[in-house]
Design an enzyme around this catalytic site. Sequence first.
Site, mmCIF file in Angstrom:
data_model
loop_
_atom_site.group_PDB
_atom_site.id
_atom_site.type_symbol
_atom_site.label_atom_id
_atom_site.label_comp_id
_atom_site.label_asym_id
_atom_site.label_seq_id
_atom_site.Cartn_x
_atom_site.Cartn_y
_atom_site.Cartn_z
ATOM 1 N N SER A 9 0.840 -1.197 0.000
ATOM 2 C CA SER A 9 0.000 0.000 0.000
ATOM 3 C C SER A 9 0.872 1.243 0.000
ATOM 4 O O SER A 9 1.624 1.483 0.951
ATOM 5 C CB SER A 9 -0.906 0.014 1.226
ATOM 6 N N HIS A 34 -1.304 -1.192 -4.253
ATOM 7 C CA HIS A 34 -2.575 -0.902 -3.587
ATOM 8 C C HIS A 34 -2.634 0.602 -3.305
ATOM 9 O O HIS A 34 -1.771 1.150 -2.630
ATOM 10 C CB HIS A 34 -2.668 -1.702 -2.281
ATOM 11 N N ASP A 36 -4.900 3.741 -1.777
ATOM 12 C CA ASP A 36 -6.005 4.043 -0.868
ATOM 13 C C ASP A 36 -6.519 5.456 -1.073
ATOM 14 O O ASP A 36 -5.810 6.424 -0.802
ATOM 15 C CB ASP A 36 -5.527 3.893 0.585
ATOM 16 N N MET A 38 -9.124 8.215 0.137
ATOM 17 C CA MET A 38 -9.994 8.561 1.279
ATOM 18 C C MET A 38 -10.525 9.981 1.101
ATOM 19 O O MET A 38 -9.770 10.869 0.717
ATOM 20 C CB MET A 38 -9.183 8.499 2.574
ATOM 21 N N HIS A 67 -8.512 1.177 -3.876
ATOM 22 C CA HIS A 67 -9.460 0.949 -2.780
ATOM 23 C C HIS A 67 -10.122 2.288 -2.457
ATOM 24 O O HIS A 67 -9.493 3.169 -1.869
ATOM 25 C CB HIS A 67 -8.657 0.394 -1.580
ATOM 26 N N MET A 69 -12.304 4.571 -0.410
ATOM 27 C CA MET A 69 -12.967 4.776 0.881
ATOM 28 C C MET A 69 -13.674 6.118 0.796
ATOM 29 O O MET A 69 -13.280 7.098 1.444
ATOM 30 C CB MET A 69 -11.933 4.737 2.014
ATOM 31 N N MET A 138 -11.590 -5.955 5.423
ATOM 32 C CA MET A 138 -10.830 -4.984 6.224
ATOM 33 C C MET A 138 -10.483 -5.612 7.568
ATOM 34 O O MET A 138 -11.362 -5.995 8.330
ATOM 35 C CB MET A 138 -11.646 -3.699 6.447
ATOM 36 N N GLY A 143 -9.137 3.948 7.111
ATOM 37 C CA GLY A 143 -8.860 5.372 7.330
ATOM 38 C C GLY A 143 -7.402 5.676 7.625
ATOM 39 O O GLY A 143 -6.932 6.773 7.337
ATOM 40 N N ASP A 176 -6.766 -6.431 4.135
ATOM 41 C CA ASP A 176 -6.219 -5.078 4.183
ATOM 42 C C ASP A 176 -6.208 -4.525 5.603
ATOM 43 O O ASP A 176 -7.262 -4.263 6.180
ATOM 44 C CB ASP A 176 -7.070 -4.181 3.269
HETATM 45 C C1 DX5 Z 1 -6.473 1.444 5.635
HETATM 46 C C2 DX5 Z 1 -6.053 1.186 4.235
HETATM 47 C C3 DX5 Z 1 -4.924 0.235 4.123
HETATM 48 C C4 DX5 Z 1 -3.642 0.706 4.741
HETATM 49 C C5 DX5 Z 1 -2.936 -0.511 5.267
HETATM 50 O O1 DX5 Z 1 -7.587 2.247 5.626
HETATM 51 O O2 DX5 Z 1 -7.122 0.671 3.483
HETATM 52 O O3 DX5 Z 1 -4.687 -0.160 2.768
HETATM 53 O O4 DX5 Z 1 -2.800 1.389 3.857
HETATM 54 O O5 DX5 Z 1 -1.852 -0.093 5.987
HETATM 55 P P1 DX5 Z 1 -1.133 -1.041 7.061
HETATM 56 O O6 DX5 Z 1 -0.605 -2.215 6.291
HETATM 57 O O7 DX5 Z 1 -0.069 -0.154 7.608
HETATM 58 O O8 DX5 Z 1 -2.172 -1.430 8.063
HETATM 59 ZN ZN ZN Z 2 -6.649 -0.234 1.452
#
Ligand code: DX5
Ligand code: ZN
Length: 219
Positions: A9, A34, A36, A38, A67, A69, A138, A143, A176
């Site tokens: 990620s 990956h 993210d 948000m 992904h 969010m 998840m 977040g 994730d």
């Molecule tokens: C959290 C994200 C994850 C995050 C994972 O909201 O969706 O993809 O980047 O990070 P780690 O591996 O540090 O938990």
């Molecule tokens: Zn993610």
Amino acid sequence: MQKKLVAPSLLASDFANLQRDIEMVNQSDADWFHLDIMDGVFVPNISFGMPVVQAMAKHAQKPLDVHLMIVDPDRYIKTFAKLGVHHLTVHYEACPHLHRTLQAIKAEGMKAGVALNPHTPVSLLEDIIQDIDIVIVMSVNPGFGGQSFIENTYQKVKDLKALIERKNSCALIEIDGGVNDANAKKLVDAGADVLVAGSFVFKSDNPSQTIKKLKEKIA
Ligand code: DX5
Ligand code: ZN
């Protein structure tokens, strides 16, 4: 058996050295990027948006696993397709018309994913699992990176695997949040196909080596 995958990620990468970190992933044993996204509404944090994804896409040589969010993700499906995204995952909790949303993602030529928050039971996918390419389970509350892994995830993955098999679905199970070398093998044994790893990879002394070891652990 299908090869098990690792998706670093980029949320945990050094944003001031994005190109360097993307090249590291290109050269590593990792399988996907990956990303993210948000919006500060669906989750209490804002990460990065389209201009940054566009810059990432220019350098990334492996599939972009996005992904979302965000609330009302339907608004941006075409935009992400144009940016060259390969997999687009929306949250179950953000989609009142999930079937329509998944069809719209596929119509743009992308793989369609559905993410489940920790409190959302896998049984809610009963009538849609055959239309899903990827389920993101998840294992933290979405977040933020760097949170600790929720132990109930193992049982959830087992239940999801059983549902997928019972319904003859081809969906991949992606985990994730809080993934590391202590839980990776157990997750794959429970039925996981793809492991997202943010902090565990990018906060390690040798990220490329960490990816390699994680892959070996789940091979
Ligand atoms: C959290 C994200 C994850 C995050 C994972 O909201 O969706 O993809 O980047 O990070 P780690 O591996 O540090 O938990
Ligand atoms: Zn993610």
